[in-house]
Design an enzyme around this catalytic site. Structure first.
Site, PDB file in Angstrom:
ATOM      1  N   TYR A 119       0.789  -1.226   0.000  1.00 45.13           N
ATOM      2  CA  TYR A 119       0.000   0.000   0.000  1.00 45.13           C
ATOM      3  C   TYR A 119       0.828   1.286   0.000  1.00 45.13           C
ATOM      4  O   TYR A 119       0.811   2.045  -0.960  1.00 45.13           O
ATOM      5  CB  TYR A 119      -0.981   0.001   1.184  1.00 45.13           C
ATOM      6  CG  TYR A 119      -1.932  -1.172   1.112  1.00 45.13           C
ATOM      7  CD1 TYR A 119      -2.839  -1.287   0.058  1.00 45.13           C
ATOM      8  CD2 TYR A 119      -1.900  -2.195   2.051  1.00 45.13           C
ATOM      9  CE1 TYR A 119      -3.689  -2.377  -0.044  1.00 45.13           C
ATOM     10  CE2 TYR A 119      -2.758  -3.289   1.952  1.00 45.13           C
ATOM     11  CZ  TYR A 119      -3.643  -3.367   0.903  1.00 45.13           C
ATOM     12  OH  TYR A 119      -4.486  -4.445   0.798  1.00 45.13           O
ATOM     13  N   PRO A 126     -11.184  -0.235  -3.061  1.00 48.41           N
ATOM     14  CA  PRO A 126     -12.409  -0.900  -3.510  1.00 48.41           C
ATOM     15  C   PRO A 126     -13.647  -0.037  -3.273  1.00 48.41           C
ATOM     16  O   PRO A 126     -13.655   0.834  -2.402  1.00 48.41           O
ATOM     17  CB  PRO A 126     -12.477  -2.163  -2.637  1.00 48.41           C
ATOM     18  CG  PRO A 126     -11.139  -2.261  -1.974  1.00 48.41           C
ATOM     19  CD  PRO A 126     -10.652  -0.859  -1.854  1.00 48.41           C
ATOM     20  N   HIS A 144      -7.643   1.381   0.987  1.00 46.16           N
ATOM     21  CA  HIS A 144      -7.426  -0.018   1.349  1.00 46.16           C
ATOM     22  C   HIS A 144      -6.355  -0.253   2.418  1.00 46.16           C
ATOM     23  O   HIS A 144      -6.324  -1.310   3.054  1.00 46.16           O
ATOM     24  CB  HIS A 144      -7.041  -0.777   0.067  1.00 46.16           C
ATOM     25  CG  HIS A 144      -7.387  -2.227   0.071  1.00 46.16           C
ATOM     26  ND1 HIS A 144      -7.409  -2.991   1.216  1.00 46.16           N
ATOM     27  CD2 HIS A 144      -7.717  -3.063  -0.931  1.00 46.16           C
ATOM     28  CE1 HIS A 144      -7.741  -4.237   0.892  1.00 46.16           C
ATOM     29  NE2 HIS A 144      -7.929  -4.306  -0.395  1.00 46.16           N
ATOM     30  N   SER A 203     -25.704 -27.909  -1.372  1.00 50.00           N
ATOM     31  CA  SER A 203     -26.518 -29.134  -1.459  1.00 50.00           C
ATOM     32  C   SER A 203     -25.723 -30.277  -2.087  1.00 50.00           C
ATOM     33  O   SER A 203     -26.030 -31.440  -1.902  1.00 50.00           O
ATOM     34  CB  SER A 203     -27.791 -28.874  -2.280  1.00 50.00           C
ATOM     35  OG  SER A 203     -27.451 -28.712  -3.654  1.00 50.00           O
ATOM     36  N   LYS A 260     -22.606 -30.645  -1.348  1.00 55.56           N
ATOM     37  CA  LYS A 260     -21.494 -30.778  -0.402  1.00 55.56           C
ATOM     38  C   LYS A 260     -20.175 -30.223  -0.970  1.00 55.56           C
ATOM     39  O   LYS A 260     -19.105 -30.796  -0.789  1.00 55.56           O
ATOM     40  CB  LYS A 260     -21.317 -32.236   0.050  1.00 55.56           C
ATOM     41  CG  LYS A 260     -22.588 -32.849   0.608  1.00 55.56           C
ATOM     42  CD  LYS A 260     -22.318 -33.705   1.814  1.00 55.56           C
ATOM     43  CE  LYS A 260     -23.545 -34.259   2.518  1.00 55.56           C
ATOM     44  NZ  LYS A 260     -24.859 -33.747   2.144  1.00 55.56           N
ATOM     45  N   ILE A 261     -20.286 -29.101  -1.686  1.00 53.91           N
ATOM     46  CA  ILE A 261     -19.111 -28.428  -2.236  1.00 53.91           C
ATOM     47  C   ILE A 261     -19.074 -27.013  -1.659  1.00 53.91           C
ATOM     48  O   ILE A 261     -20.110 -26.365  -1.543  1.00 53.91           O
ATOM     49  CB  ILE A 261     -19.182 -28.360  -3.785  1.00 53.91           C
ATOM     50  CG1 ILE A 261     -19.048 -29.765  -4.385  1.00 53.91           C
ATOM     51  CG2 ILE A 261     -18.092 -27.446  -4.362  1.00 53.91           C
ATOM     52  CD1 ILE A 261     -19.227 -29.816  -5.896  1.00 53.91           C
ATOM     53  N   PRO A 278     -19.121 -23.289  -1.595  1.00 57.83           N
ATOM     54  CA  PRO A 278     -19.556 -22.327  -2.620  1.00 57.83           C
ATOM     55  C   PRO A 278     -18.386 -21.523  -3.196  1.00 57.83           C
ATOM     56  O   PRO A 278     -18.321 -21.271  -4.396  1.00 57.83           O
ATOM     57  CB  PRO A 278     -20.537 -21.422  -1.883  1.00 57.83           C
ATOM     58  CG  PRO A 278     -21.056 -22.266  -0.761  1.00 57.83           C
ATOM     59  CD  PRO A 278     -19.905 -23.147  -0.357  1.00 57.83           C
ATOM     60  N   SER A 308      -7.940 -14.601   4.493  1.00 58.52           N
ATOM     61  CA  SER A 308      -7.755 -13.808   5.702  1.00 58.52           C
ATOM     62  C   SER A 308      -6.788 -14.486   6.667  1.00 58.52           C
ATOM     63  O   SER A 308      -6.894 -15.679   6.943  1.00 58.52           O
ATOM     64  CB  SER A 308      -9.106 -13.630   6.391  1.00 58.52           C
ATOM     65  OG  SER A 308      -8.892 -13.040   7.653  1.00 58.52           O
ATOM     66  N   ARG A 323     -10.235 -26.060  -1.654  1.00 57.22           N
ATOM     67  CA  ARG A 323     -10.620 -26.005  -0.250  1.00 57.22           C
ATOM     68  C   ARG A 323      -9.407 -26.250   0.658  1.00 57.22           C
ATOM     69  O   ARG A 323      -9.188 -25.573   1.657  1.00 57.22           O
ATOM     70  CB  ARG A 323     -11.701 -27.082  -0.029  1.00 57.22           C
ATOM     71  CG  ARG A 323     -12.371 -27.058   1.320  1.00 57.22           C
ATOM     72  CD  ARG A 323     -13.141 -25.757   1.496  1.00 57.22           C
ATOM     73  NE  ARG A 323     -13.271 -25.466   2.920  1.00 57.22           N
ATOM     74  CZ  ARG A 323     -14.256 -25.907   3.691  1.00 57.22           C
ATOM     75  NH1 ARG A 323     -15.230 -26.630   3.168  1.00 57.22           N
ATOM     76  NH2 ARG A 323     -14.304 -25.623   4.963  1.00 57.22           N
ATOM     77  N   SER A 369     -11.818 -11.940  -5.157  1.00 60.19           N
ATOM     78  CA  SER A 369     -12.083 -11.897  -3.725  1.00 60.19           C
ATOM     79  C   SER A 369     -13.545 -12.202  -3.460  1.00 60.19           C
ATOM     80  O   SER A 369     -14.426 -11.687  -4.148  1.00 60.19           O
ATOM     81  CB  SER A 369     -11.749 -10.499  -3.196  1.00 60.19           C
ATOM     82  OG  SER A 369     -11.861 -10.493  -1.801  1.00 60.19           O
ATOM     83  N   GLN A 370     -13.762 -13.059  -2.470  1.00 62.16           N
ATOM     84  CA  GLN A 370     -15.137 -13.291  -2.024  1.00 62.16           C
ATOM     85  C   GLN A 370     -15.361 -12.381  -0.820  1.00 62.16           C
ATOM     86  O   GLN A 370     -14.629 -12.472   0.157  1.00 62.16           O
ATOM     87  CB  GLN A 370     -15.327 -14.753  -1.607  1.00 62.16           C
ATOM     88  CG  GLN A 370     -16.651 -14.970  -0.887  1.00 62.16           C
ATOM     89  CD  GLN A 370     -16.884 -16.406  -0.429  1.00 62.16           C
ATOM     90  OE1 GLN A 370     -17.693 -17.106  -0.989  1.00 62.16           O
ATOM     91  NE2 GLN A 370     -16.177 -16.843   0.595  1.00 62.16           N
TER      92      GLN A 370
END
Length: 603
Positions: free
Chosen positions: A82, A95, A318, A399, A401-402, A404, A431, A481, A531-532
């Site tokens: 930054y 952002p 940011h 549903s 089992k994955i 998101p 994070s 994952r 990014s989620q």
């Protein structure tokens, strides 16, 4: 207080084992470089990891640093990511967030909503000040709450080679005012009564009306435009601006304020289908010098934007924080604005909000004109597409089992591969808040498994059976994952490699060849920066690409739909945000079909 005790109980960020990082680095390179390049890099890695060699020396230096500091990475990261980054914060770093559109019947509606929003932020600030903010957890582990204490009453200050951050949240000099900008004019608005209680919505509304009425004529120079410039140019202009005593006082008032509220003019009218995309651009840069870009102070950590036409959201600087704490604050405010007003406040006459004055010399005028030109080029260059994917939300992968997030990341891999015929380095932020002062590390979404999946996906069924493709998809999401879990536990490779490189610079030894290798440059060139940022509010965060030929992709997976914001640069002929959105939508649908298709029975 409680916060200090909580923070001290958190573990320190570990320095991962050297051999583990180097093995994983070679693995991460496999899907994105040629075999020949990979073999060359393997030789460099072997040289670097030799017993008693340069790698071990740097690793020991890092381990010593970790013992001496609260977090061996956080200062380095703040500087390199930054404060020493010289491109404008606008588009390249800050952002934006698009909030659901409000229905204002008139200007009063806009000001009443702004008043309610201010009250909501002050309500959240009370929790921060009293240290009653609930501690957050991830996978049963408490998280570092430090970022919440950095986002209010703070501001970035431009410097010739490196910027700095000031924070007025604690102590005797604690801020009591916010800044409000309307028609490019800045006002200092005290938001506390003499007894220390925050102003109510009614009181704030009256004060905002005074500001509005005082700032109707717009023959003012848009001083805020200066904050959109390249950091070195802005640092020069800043020093120049502060030579004048009045200007210096006005700038200090903005920097010390708790946050900024931008009362924007309406956006240019556009059709419904591109409205959200235009709002996203508006949140990121204000639309250019003819529109609302002068109605900002982009160095301010938090700027809430409320336009006459009901479009609203925020842009944040940011350096002090990642997206999740900002979104938690937003969720709180949005809920707060929906509450009915319980008490009508007795009307004690309030002092007129203070107009911040600026003396514009010919030199400052020239700086503003240059900043306008540069900004308008940037605005023209940014292509943003907000896509609301309506066919399903996070409930569908769950549903099956994955995860998101893993599902969406594989869809991005598939979309990119179909568009370009190869995989690319992909950044997803993870994070590190399980650790004291933790910021982020990188989840590398491109893996050997993701490449196998995307390559098999479009092969005709005869050559690869559907059940095989399905297994490849499941394996790819599982690999993602596993990498994500490893990253949040402090075991990813990117920050460790950066630490080794910075340690070499600090020790004044020559930079190891490993970091001068083209493969390292390819690994660090993130064509997909993603990014989620999940929120309870039906909103979406957006940011610019991090490389000239890349995409910025942010998403908020809701139960039954997913909000995406995709950005690219128009100056790059190879990228196109709408085209990426189209391929992403198709990838998501094809992956759902793959999981739901039943293998045909053999006759």
């Amino acid at each position: 207080g409680r916060v200090l005790l909580h923070q001290e109980a958190l573990p320190s960020l570990p320095v991962p084992p050297l051999q583990q990082t180097l093995d994983r680095y070679l693995q991460a390179l496999q899907p994105i470089i040629s075999e020949e390049e990979w073999n060359h890099t393997q030789e460099l890695v072997n040289e670097f990891r030799r017993p008693g060699g340069v790698g071990e020396r740097l690793q020991k230096g890092l381990e010593r640093r970790a013992k001496k500091t609260e977090n061996w990475l956080s200062d380095w990261w703040l500087k390199t990511a930054y404060l020493e980054y010289r491109l404008p914060v606008v588009v390249h770093s800050s952002p934006g967030v698009v909030l659901p559109k409000q229905d204002f019947l008139d200007r009063q509606g806009q000001l009443r909503f702004a008043a309610k929003l201010i009250e909501g932020v002050l309500d959240f600030k009370t929790m921060i000040d009293n240290e009653t903010l609930p501690v957050e957890y991830m996978g049963g582990k408490p998280l570092c709450m430090n970022q919440y204490y950095q986002i209010l009453s703070s501001c970035r200050i431009p410097g010739p080679k490196r910027d700095s951050i000031v924070n007025y949240a604690k102590g005797k000099k604690q801020s009591r005012h916010i800044t409000v900008v309307h028609n490019f004019q800045f006002f200092e608005l005290d938001v506390y009564n003499s007894d220390g209680s925050p102003l109510t919505t009614d009181q704030l509304f009256i004060q905002l009306e005074k500001i509005w009425n005082t700032s109707l004529q717009t023959n003012k120079e848009p001083i805020g435009i200066l904050t959109t410039n390249h950091r070195n140019s802005w640092a020069k202009a800043y020093n120049n601006l502060l030579k004048d005593k009045t200007n210096k006082e006005s700038v200090r008032a903005i920097e010390k304020s708790i946050f900024t509220v931008c009362l924007d003019a309406p956006m240019p009218r556009v059709s419904e289908d591109i409205y959200k995309s235009r709002v996203a651009a508006q949140m990121l840069h204000g639309g250019g010098s003819r529109w609302n870009s002068g109605n900002r102070w982009f160095d301010k950590t938090l700027q809430f934007i409320i336009a006459e036409d009901g479009s609203c959201g925020l842009v944040y600087e940011h350096a002090p924080s990642e997206g999740p704490p900002i979104v938690t604050l937003l969720d709180h405010i949005v809920e707060y604005t929906k509450k009915p007003e319980l008490i009508r406040s007795p009307m004690i006459p309030l002092p007129m909000p203070k107009k911040l004055r600026f003396n514009i010399t010919p030199e400052i005028k020239t700086d503003i004109e240059k900043a306008k030109q540069n900004l308008n080029i940037m605005v023209q260059d940014l292509d943003v597409k907000v896509m609301v994917f309506h066919q399903f939300g996070k409930n569908f992968p769950k549903s099956e089992k994955i995860s998101p997030d893993a599902f969406i990341q594989q869809a991005l891999q598939l979309a990119y591969y179909r568009m370009y015929g190869h995989a690319c380095a992909t950044y997803e932020s993870a994070s590190l808040r399980m650790f004291r002062l933790g910021r982020t590390d990188t989840i590398r979404s491109t893996s050997v498994d993701s490449l196998k999946f995307v390559q098999a996906m479009d092969k005709p069924d005869k050559s690869v059976r559907i059940s095989k493709k399905r297994n490849l998809l499941r394996r790819a999401t599982q690999a993602h994952r596993e990498y994500a879990d490893m990253a949040i536990r402090g075991n990813a490779i990117d920050r460790h490699l950066l630490g080794l490189k910075l340690q070499a610079i600090e020790d004044l030894v020559s930079i190891p060849e490993l970091f001068m290798d083209t493969a390292y440059a390819v690994a660090m060139h993130f064509n997909l920066s993603t990014s989620q940022v999940p929120a309870k509010t039906d909103c979406v965060m957006c940011f610019g690409p991090v490389v000239p030929d890349g995409y910025g992709v942010c998403y908020n997976p809701m139960a039954e739909h997913i909000n995406f914001a995709i950005s690219a640069f128009n100056s790059c002929a190879e990228t196109n945000a709408a085209r990426m959105a189209h391929y992403l939508e198709k990838a998501l649908l094809d992956m759902r079909m793959l999981l739901q298709s039943t293998p045909k029975s053999k006759l």
